[in-house]
Design a protein around this motif. Structure first.
Motif, PDB file in Angstrom:
ATOM      1  N   UNK A  23      86.596  -5.082  28.456  1.00 58.11           N
ATOM      2  CA  UNK A  23      85.682  -6.183  28.686  1.00 58.11           C
ATOM      3  C   UNK A  23      84.310  -5.794  28.133  1.00 58.11           C
ATOM      4  N   UNK A  24      83.559  -6.776  27.701  1.00 60.01           N
ATOM      5  CA  UNK A  24      82.210  -6.540  27.198  1.00 60.01           C
ATOM      6  C   UNK A  24      81.239  -6.451  28.372  1.00 60.01           C
ATOM      7  N   UNK A  25      80.019  -6.016  28.085  1.00 60.53           N
ATOM      8  CA  UNK A  25      79.033  -5.769  29.132  1.00 60.53           C
ATOM      9  C   UNK A  25      78.718  -7.025  29.940  1.00 60.53           C
ATOM     10  N   UNK A  26      78.687  -8.185  29.287  1.00 58.53           N
ATOM     11  CA  UNK A  26      78.412  -9.433  30.000  1.00 58.53           C
ATOM     12  C   UNK A  26      79.482  -9.742  31.031  1.00 58.53           C
ATOM     13  N   UNK A  27      80.723  -9.475  30.680  1.00 55.58           N
ATOM     14  CA  UNK A  27      81.819  -9.715  31.630  1.00 55.58           C
ATOM     15  C   UNK A  27      81.767  -8.709  32.777  1.00 55.58           C
ATOM     16  N   UNK A  28      81.471  -7.447  32.457  1.00 57.59           N
ATOM     17  CA  UNK A  28      81.325  -6.438  33.516  1.00 57.59           C
ATOM     18  C   UNK A  28      80.197  -6.842  34.463  1.00 57.59           C
ATOM     19  N   UNK A  29      79.109  -7.329  33.903  1.00 60.83           N
ATOM     20  CA  UNK A  29      77.990  -7.791  34.714  1.00 60.83           C
ATOM     21  C   UNK A  29      78.425  -8.928  35.635  1.00 60.83           C
ATOM     22  N   UNK A  30      79.164  -9.864  35.090  1.00 62.48           N
ATOM     23  CA  UNK A  30      79.620 -11.016  35.882  1.00 62.48           C
ATOM     24  C   UNK A  30      80.591 -10.578  36.965  1.00 62.48           C
ATOM     25  N   UNK A  31      81.544  -9.753  36.614  1.00 64.85           N
ATOM     26  CA  UNK A  31      82.580  -9.308  37.554  1.00 64.85           C
ATOM     27  C   UNK A  31      81.983  -8.523  38.721  1.00 64.85           C
ATOM     28  N   UNK A  32      80.970  -7.713  38.443  1.00 64.36           N
ATOM     29  CA  UNK A  32      80.404  -6.851  39.481  1.00 64.36           C
ATOM     30  C   UNK A  32      79.111  -7.401  40.087  1.00 64.36           C
ATOM     31  N   UNK A  33      78.605  -8.489  39.526  1.00 67.47           N
ATOM     32  CA  UNK A  33      77.349  -9.034  40.032  1.00 67.47           C
ATOM     33  C   UNK A  33      76.166  -8.129  39.752  1.00 67.47           C
ATOM     34  N   UNK A  34      76.217  -7.447  38.626  1.00 70.89           N
ATOM     35  CA  UNK A  34      75.190  -6.480  38.251  1.00 70.89           C
ATOM     36  C   UNK A  34      74.489  -6.929  36.974  1.00 70.89           C
ATOM     37  N   UNK A  35      73.168  -6.955  36.961  1.00 74.97           N
ATOM     38  CA  UNK A  35      72.474  -7.308  35.719  1.00 74.97           C
ATOM     39  C   UNK A  35      72.822  -6.341  34.580  1.00 74.97           C
ATOM     40  N   UNK A  36      72.884  -6.863  33.374  1.00 78.43           N
ATOM     41  CA  UNK A  36      73.221  -6.060  32.198  1.00 78.43           C
ATOM     42  C   UNK A  36      72.275  -4.865  32.074  1.00 78.43           C
ATOM     43  N   UNK A  37      70.973  -5.089  32.268  1.00 76.40           N
ATOM     44  CA  UNK A  37      70.006  -3.996  32.126  1.00 76.40           C
ATOM     45  C   UNK A  37      70.266  -2.895  33.157  1.00 76.40           C
ATOM     46  N   UNK A  38      70.724  -3.252  34.337  1.00 78.58           N
ATOM     47  CA  UNK A  38      71.040  -2.252  35.361  1.00 78.58           C
ATOM     48  C   UNK A  38      72.251  -1.427  34.938  1.00 78.58           C
ATOM     49  N   UNK A  39      73.231  -2.075  34.342  1.00 78.06           N
ATOM     50  CA  UNK A  39      74.404  -1.343  33.829  1.00 78.06           C
ATOM     51  C   UNK A  39      73.956  -0.322  32.789  1.00 78.06           C
ATOM     52  N   UNK A  40      73.119  -0.751  31.872  1.00 78.92           N
ATOM     53  CA  UNK A  40      72.611   0.173  30.844  1.00 78.92           C
ATOM     54  C   UNK A  40      71.810   1.305  31.478  1.00 78.92           C
ATOM     55  N   UNK A  41      71.018   0.977  32.499  1.00 80.04           N
ATOM     56  CA  UNK A  41      70.235   1.986  33.210  1.00 80.04           C
ATOM     57  C   UNK A  41      71.154   3.028  33.843  1.00 80.04           C
ATOM     58  N   UNK A  42      72.213   2.600  34.511  1.00 89.47           N
ATOM     59  CA  UNK A  42      73.146   3.535  35.133  1.00 89.47           C
ATOM     60  C   UNK A  42      73.829   4.407  34.080  1.00 89.47           C
ATOM     61  N   UNK A  43      74.088   3.856  32.912  1.00 89.97           N
ATOM     62  CA  UNK A  43      74.644   4.662  31.821  1.00 89.97           C
ATOM     63  C   UNK A  43      73.639   5.729  31.395  1.00 89.97           C
ATOM     64  N   UNK A  44      72.376   5.335  31.203  1.00 86.57           N
ATOM     65  CA  UNK A  44      71.340   6.296  30.798  1.00 86.57           C
ATOM     66  C   UNK A  44      71.167   7.391  31.845  1.00 86.57           C
ATOM     67  N   UNK A  45      71.306   7.027  33.116  1.00 87.90           N
ATOM     68  CA  UNK A  45      71.154   7.991  34.212  1.00 87.90           C
ATOM     69  C   UNK A  45      72.402   8.854  34.408  1.00 87.90           C
ATOM     70  N   UNK A  46      73.457   8.570  33.670  1.00 92.19           N
ATOM     71  CA  UNK A  46      74.674   9.364  33.768  1.00 92.19           C
ATOM     72  C   UNK A  46      75.568   9.019  34.948  1.00 92.19           C
TER      73      UNK A  46
END
Length: 151
Positions: A1-24
């Motif tokens: 799934x693409x980031x937009x779908x992950x965001x929708x499925x989990x109720x998480x903003x796209x920028x927060x997903x990217x932030x969690x990736x940057x934070x490891x």
């Protein structure tokens, strides 16, 4: 799934997903030939875990520790219990601080029992006074009550 779908499925903003990736906290996903991130169900599960921890006001460092245990299911969870006990103590301290803040705000509110012109507003007058240590209204905030930037 693409980031937009992950965001929708989990109720998480796209920028927060990217932030969690940057934070490891969230593993970097595979990418398509067009350089789009492609997430798996495991990303959604891990992101849901992180979001649940954040809803309990856990810090990113606390979540990192919990994720290490989650990633090592054979490890003894005694340190997880210790972490949660420490978090409970932290939350209890914040509750005490917030109660002090509530009392300060209520005391401040009592300075202007009815609406009047701003020049005679007791609240504005009180907030204009230098803060006195130990005074019922300190004019400041309770340190630690806000916990910094939240994602």
């Amino acid at each position: 799934m693409k980031i937009g779908e992950l965001a929708r499925v989990t109720g998480t903003p796209v920028e927060t997903i990217r932030y969690y990736e940057r934070e490891g906290l969230l593993a970097a996903p595979a990418r398509t030939d067009g350089n789009f991130r492609i997430y798996e169900d495991t990303h959604a599960e891990r992101l849901s875990f992180i979001r649940h921890c954040r809803s309990l006001d856990m810090s990113l460092d606390e979540i990192r520790i919990l994720l290490r245990f989650k990633d090592a299911p054979g490890a003894n969870c005694g340190d997880v219990n210790t972490l949660l006990d420490a978090h409970i103590v932290h939350v209890a301290a914040r509750i005490r601080e917030l109660r002090v803040l509530e009392r300060q705000l209520k005391s401040l509110r009592e300075q202007c029992p009815q609406a009047r012109d701003a020049a005679h507003c007791g609240i504005l007058h009180e907030l204009s006074q230098p803060a006195c240590p130990g005074a019922p209204i300190s004019g400041g905030h309770v340190h630690g009550a806000h916990g910094g930037v939240r994602k």
